[in-house]
Enzyme design. Structure first.
Site, mmCIF file in Angstrom:
data_model
loop_
_atom_site.group_PDB
_atom_site.id
_atom_site.type_symbol
_atom_site.label_atom_id
_atom_site.label_comp_id
_atom_site.label_asym_id
_atom_site.label_seq_id
_atom_site.Cartn_x
_atom_site.Cartn_y
_atom_site.Cartn_z
ATOM 1 N N GLU A 118 28.002 52.965 41.875
ATOM 2 C CA GLU A 118 29.125 53.208 42.790
ATOM 3 C C GLU A 118 30.212 54.003 42.072
ATOM 4 O O GLU A 118 30.524 53.708 40.920
ATOM 5 C CB GLU A 118 29.720 51.857 43.234
ATOM 6 C CG GLU A 118 28.690 50.879 43.760
ATOM 7 C CD GLU A 118 29.274 49.473 43.980
ATOM 8 O OE1 GLU A 118 30.517 49.332 43.992
ATOM 9 O OE2 GLU A 118 28.479 48.535 44.118
ATOM 10 N N ASP A 156 39.645 55.555 41.071
ATOM 11 C CA ASP A 156 40.808 55.411 40.199
ATOM 12 C C ASP A 156 42.038 55.075 41.037
ATOM 13 O O ASP A 156 42.870 55.927 41.329
ATOM 14 C CB ASP A 156 41.015 56.722 39.416
ATOM 15 C CG ASP A 156 41.925 56.503 38.220
ATOM 16 O OD1 ASP A 156 42.300 55.349 37.962
ATOM 17 O OD2 ASP A 156 42.251 57.499 37.548
ATOM 18 N N LYS A 158 32.054 55.589 31.968
ATOM 19 C CA LYS A 158 33.231 56.449 32.158
ATOM 20 C C LYS A 158 32.904 57.923 31.972
ATOM 21 O O LYS A 158 32.040 58.271 31.166
ATOM 22 C CB LYS A 158 34.333 56.062 31.154
ATOM 23 C CG LYS A 158 34.824 54.632 31.291
ATOM 24 C CD LYS A 158 35.610 54.385 32.551
ATOM 25 C CE LYS A 158 37.064 54.741 32.440
ATOM 26 N NZ LYS A 158 37.883 53.762 31.756
ATOM 27 N N LYS A 182 33.505 54.957 40.462
ATOM 28 C CA LYS A 182 34.606 54.103 40.026
ATOM 29 C C LYS A 182 35.901 54.748 40.502
ATOM 30 O O LYS A 182 36.357 55.750 39.950
ATOM 31 C CB LYS A 182 34.597 53.937 38.510
ATOM 32 C CG LYS A 182 35.640 52.934 38.034
ATOM 33 C CD LYS A 182 35.475 52.628 36.563
ATOM 34 C CE LYS A 182 36.401 51.528 36.093
ATOM 35 N NZ LYS A 182 37.828 51.833 36.316
ATOM 36 N N TYR A 205 34.239 47.035 47.828
ATOM 37 C CA TYR A 205 33.054 47.062 46.972
ATOM 38 C C TYR A 205 32.709 45.708 46.351
ATOM 39 O O TYR A 205 31.764 45.603 45.592
ATOM 40 C CB TYR A 205 33.200 48.115 45.868
ATOM 41 C CG TYR A 205 34.479 48.003 45.046
ATOM 42 C CD1 TYR A 205 34.719 46.888 44.246
ATOM 43 C CD2 TYR A 205 35.435 49.016 45.074
ATOM 44 C CE1 TYR A 205 35.882 46.772 43.516
ATOM 45 C CE2 TYR A 205 36.613 48.909 44.331
ATOM 46 C CZ TYR A 205 36.825 47.783 43.562
ATOM 47 O OH TYR A 205 37.976 47.667 42.834
HETATM 48 S S1 IVH Z 1 33.671 45.964 40.603
HETATM 49 C C1 IVH Z 1 33.617 41.972 38.659
HETATM 50 N N1 IVH Z 1 33.370 48.334 41.668
HETATM 51 O O1 IVH Z 1 37.615 49.235 38.160
HETATM 52 C C2 IVH Z 1 33.810 43.413 38.793
HETATM 53 N N2 IVH Z 1 35.333 47.922 40.400
HETATM 54 O O2 IVH Z 1 37.734 48.598 35.321
HETATM 55 C C3 IVH Z 1 34.863 43.773 39.746
HETATM 56 N N3 IVH Z 1 36.909 49.789 40.347
HETATM 57 O O3 IVH Z 1 39.524 46.287 38.412
HETATM 58 C C4 IVH Z 1 35.068 45.213 39.882
HETATM 59 N N4 IVH Z 1 35.723 51.155 41.584
HETATM 60 O O4 IVH Z 1 39.957 48.171 40.116
HETATM 61 C C5 IVH Z 1 34.148 47.546 40.920
HETATM 62 N N5 IVH Z 1 33.007 50.360 42.707
HETATM 63 C C6 IVH Z 1 33.778 49.580 41.972
HETATM 64 C C7 IVH Z 1 35.009 50.015 41.465
HETATM 65 C C8 IVH Z 1 35.759 49.150 40.680
HETATM 66 C C9 IVH Z 1 36.845 51.006 40.920
HETATM 67 C C10 IVH Z 1 38.011 49.330 39.499
HETATM 68 C C11 IVH Z 1 38.573 47.979 39.855
HETATM 69 C C12 IVH Z 1 38.425 47.155 38.622
HETATM 70 C C13 IVH Z 1 38.351 48.203 37.572
HETATM 71 C C14 IVH Z 1 37.645 47.689 36.332
#
Ligand code: IVH
Length: 773
Positions: free
Chosen positions: A125, A129, A325, A127, A237
């Site tokens: 998925e 920002d 990343k 990520k 997500y």
């Molecule tokens: S899952 C237990 N999925 O990335 C895991 N996070 O660095 C929960 N984020 O705090 C997060 N896209 O703000 C997940 N597709 C995605 C995401 C995502 C962005 C962010 C989220 C999280 C941070 C972690």
């Protein structure tokens, strides 16, 4: 930057440097967490922190409750109610290479004991920002929405989240659990963000550094109608607390969220095995700039939820997911010029003017060049093609020059020695990296910057007086010092002029007056910060206000310290030559006779005789500045006559303030014009609110306390604030100096440390009983 390595710092230098770094880090914490407006990249922040920790490591005596090793997170006071998440909101571990992704998969297979030929499917998925939020639905109705906060407790921003189009107030379809916390990312599309900033710039109101800060700032508005006007979006997500399971796989869960009315990311995919991940990653990296919103990597999650459950968590990150990343984005462009900006304290900052270039979907026109040493070190010349990096954060950096593309005519850059605004000489003092304009009071750039600082959000925060109006009023000659702002509010003639010539309506005039009059009552720390004294940031202002309690106490101390402003000779001794305060006191106490009693002795011995108790390394430092008996006598005299006053020592001794800040206060009050400006300002104010002083006679005053484990009766911030208001010092680590360790469930290594050092361990209830509530 030419920095002295930590190993070669003298104690005095280390102390000064640590105090500077502490203030600097506190300022950046506040900018990042409180204002959503960071000024430096994450990497630069880490470098500052790393240096501070290295100093504390080498000089443990310099550690106090306020120094970076002891300060945990940012004490952000919130205007929102707290929400305890049903299930904590976690973060993700990062992978920066394919090898790290391979390790991630291998770890999972090992943990689940899966043979190499057993399929292991993942979702991949984007990520996003932005910032994560949690939405609590009961019987399909949205009842509460919160920010992530520290993961356990967030801020209640329900009304604000409800304004986002992608967030259903009521779930559609069927099959949702009775209770479910749906989680996802709040973000701002790039074009909407650009449009907002363009409009804000034209109106002279606040702009944001990037879409992420913009989203955070927009979501944390007191007034939800303002959030409603901001173009925020939301991708779902993940989930937190659920009353019953609703899917077997991550992919199935995403499908369910979509069916209930959420927007899920259209670029999310499912791959049968880890080999498929690389192609997805490369594809997203290629398409990144065209997505319309910022992403900074790809999140891989084990698809099977029963496996996710078995894999569980390591501290605060799941074993079943990782964020792969993207590398920082780079581009090349031509450096068309170097502008010199003049700051509030006169420091000259070079800013690169670049031929506009797109880096990761964002058009970059400027980049910081930090200071003149940095320009020299990289040998950056106007006309050069430079390599630019934007690392998902704020100010783009110039990494270096493409020498092959250097035009023959490009000459080494000569940093100006005069202020570009007022023409005064610009000098570098001691080992400062910054060159400063000496124009002080006559320099218009400094004046305007000081006024901007004064009305800024963290200082007087005057509503209706943005930078644009401020500059316009200044150009008319109306505003030359802070008091002028308050005088304007009662100057009928000028207000009439605004109505007649500037088309100000009656409401605008009324709002301007109200905005100004509202701030005639001001908190002591904001007033101190607003004065814009060099080295006195927000955190230091708070420490000063707590120490002195009232304006009059602070003002009197400032004036008293000014009486003893150390002479340049003293400063050179104390700061330039690294002579410690203790050595200085020996110098002051010694009274070398007029004639050299040991004309034939070597210099080191003369110094040893003249200044008994001064150790050899300090003698070597002294030998460089005092090569003969006359100079030795002069040293002693400087220390005696030109040393700082007791008050200066008191200010410098406040934990977290330090000698450099103390000297800056003394210098500020030493200048008669500054005192006049302050007096005029204070005459315009009606109330300066006293600071809450820590109690001196509570059961825990003067004690050092450490909190650990998952606290259940209060948040970490509450516990810290309460303890500090009772006069205790809150520390982040246990040592033999610790008096109490307050341990919640799950306390680990700190509990063991406490037992090792024989520190009293308290439960949360014991602690509450001790402090009497
Ligand atoms: S899952 C237990 N999925 O990335 C895991 N996070 O660095 C929960 N984020 O705090 C997060 N896209 O703000 C997940 N597709 C995605 C995401 C995502 C962005 C962010 C989220 C999280 C941070 C972690």
């Amino acid at each position: 930057m030419s920095e002295t390595p930590v190993e070669s710092l003298s104690v005095a230098d280390a102390e000064a440097e640590l105090s500077r770094l502490t203030a600097e880090l506190a300022r950046h914490d506040a900018l990042y967490h409180g204002d959503d407006a960071p000024e430096i990249s994450d990497a630069d922040y880490d470098a500052l922190k790393h240096r501070a920790l290295a100093i504390e490591d080498r000089f443990p005596d310099l550690t106090s409750a306020a120094t970076p090793s002891q300060v945990v997170g940012s004490p952000v006071s919130s205007q929102f109610a707290e929400v305890r998440h049903g299930v904590p909101m976690l973060s993700l571990d990062n992978a920066f290479s394919d090898a790290e992704v391979a390790d991630f998969e291998a770890r999972i297979r090992r943990f689940l004991k899966l043979p190499a030929d057993e399929p292991l499917a993942f979702t991949a998925e984007p990520k996003i920002d932005g910032l994560s939020a949690s939405l609590r639905y009961v019987d399909g109705v949205l009842i509460q929405g919160a920010t992530r906060g520290d993961g356990k407790t967030g801020e209640d921003v329900t009304a604000n989240l409800k304004t986002i189009v992608d967030i259903p107030h009521r779930l559609s379809g069927s099959g949702w659990p009775k209770v479910i916390e749906v989680r996802g990312e709040v973000y701002a599309p790039n074009d909407a963000f650009d449009a907002f900033n363009a409009a804000a710039e034209a109106a002279g109101t606040r702009t944001y550094a990037n879409p992420r800060n913009f989203s955070a700032g927009s979501l944390r508005q007191k007034d939800p109608t303002i959030t409603a006007q901001r173009p925020l979006r939301f991708f779902a997500y993940a989930w937190g607390e659920v009353s019953e399971p609703f899917a077997d796989t991550q992919w199935g869960a995403l499908e369910a969220l979509k069916a209930w009315g959420f927007t899920t990311n259209p670029r999310s995919t499912r791959v049968e095995n880890a080999e498929g991940l690389e192609a997805i990653y490369n594809g997203l990296q290629t398409d990144r700039a065209g997505l319309g919103y910022d992403i900074d990597g790809v999140v891989y999650k084990v698809d099977r939820l029963d496996w996710q459950a078995r894999l569980g968590f390591v501290s605060r990150t799941p074993r079943w997911a990782i964020a792969h990343k993207f590398p920082a984005q780079q581009a090349q462009t031509v450096l068309e010029g170097i502008d010199i900006q003049v700051g509030r304290t006169g420091s000259l900052t070079p800013v690169a003017r670049l031929h506009p270039v797109t880096v990761g979907g964002v058009v970059v026109r400027n980049a910081t060049l930090h200071n003149e040493d940095e320009i020299a070190r990289k040998d950056v010349r106007i006309g050069d093609t430079v390599i630019l990096q934007r690392a998902g954060d704020v100010i783009p950096q110039i990494l270096g020059v493409v020498l092959e593309k250097r035009p023959a005519s490009a000459a080494p850059y000569v940093f100006p020695t005069h202020c570009p605004i007022c023409g005064s000489e610009a000098v570098r003092e001691g080992d400062e990296v910054r060159r400063r304009c000496t124009g002080g009071l006559i320099c218009n750039a400094q004046l305007v910057e000081r006024l901007k600082h004064f009305v800024g959000r963290r200082a007087f925060d005057i509503e209706g007086l943005g930078e644009k109006q401020l500059v316009a009023f200044h150009e008319r000659g109306w505003l030359n010092e802070p008091a002028d702002i308050f005088r304007l509010a009662r100057d009928a003639e000028k207000l009439d002029q605004l109505r007649a010539e500037d088309g100000y309506g009656e409401t605008s005039v009324r709002n301007l007056i109200a905005g100004i009059d509202n701030r005639r009552t001001i908190a002591l720390d904001r007033l101190i910060f607003g004065l814009g004294i060099r080295e006195i940031g927000e955190q230091t202002s708070l420490l000063l206000s707590r120490h002195f309690g009232s304006w009059s106490a602070f003002y009197e101390a400032g004036k008293a310290a000014a009486g003893g402003v150390p002479s340049p000779d003293w400063t050179r001794l104390a700061e330039g030559h690294g002579v410690s305060p203790r050595t200085l006191s020996v110098l002051a106490a010694a009274e070398p006779t007029a004639d050299d009693p040991w004309p034939d002795a070597p210099l080191d011995q003369k110094l040893a005789f003249a200044f008994p108790g001064v150790a050899a390394p300090a003698r070597r430092a002294l030998a460089e500045i005092a090569p003969d008996w006359a100079a030795i006598r002069r040293l002693s005299e400087i220390a005696r006559v030109e040393g700082p006053s007791a008050t200066l020592g008191e200010i410098g001794g406040i934990a977290g303030v330090g000698p450099v800040a103390a000297r800056a206060i003394a210098e500020f009050f030493h200048e008669p014009h500054n005192r006049a400006v302050v007096d005029a300002l204070v005459a315009e104010l009606t109330t300066i609110e006293d600071a809450e002083r820590p109690q001196a006679n509570s059961p825990v005053s003067g004690k050092t306390v450490v909190f650990t484990g998952a606290l259940e009766r209060f948040t970490r911030d509450e516990a810290k604030a309460r303890a500090e208001s009772l006069g205790a010092k809150v520390s982040g680590s246990v040592s033999k100096k610790t008096d109490y360790l307050v341990a919640g469930p799950g306390a680990g290594s700190k509990l063991a440390d406490a037992q090792k050092h024989g520190v009293t361990v308290l439960s949360e209830d014991d602690w509450l009983a001790l402090i009497g509530n």
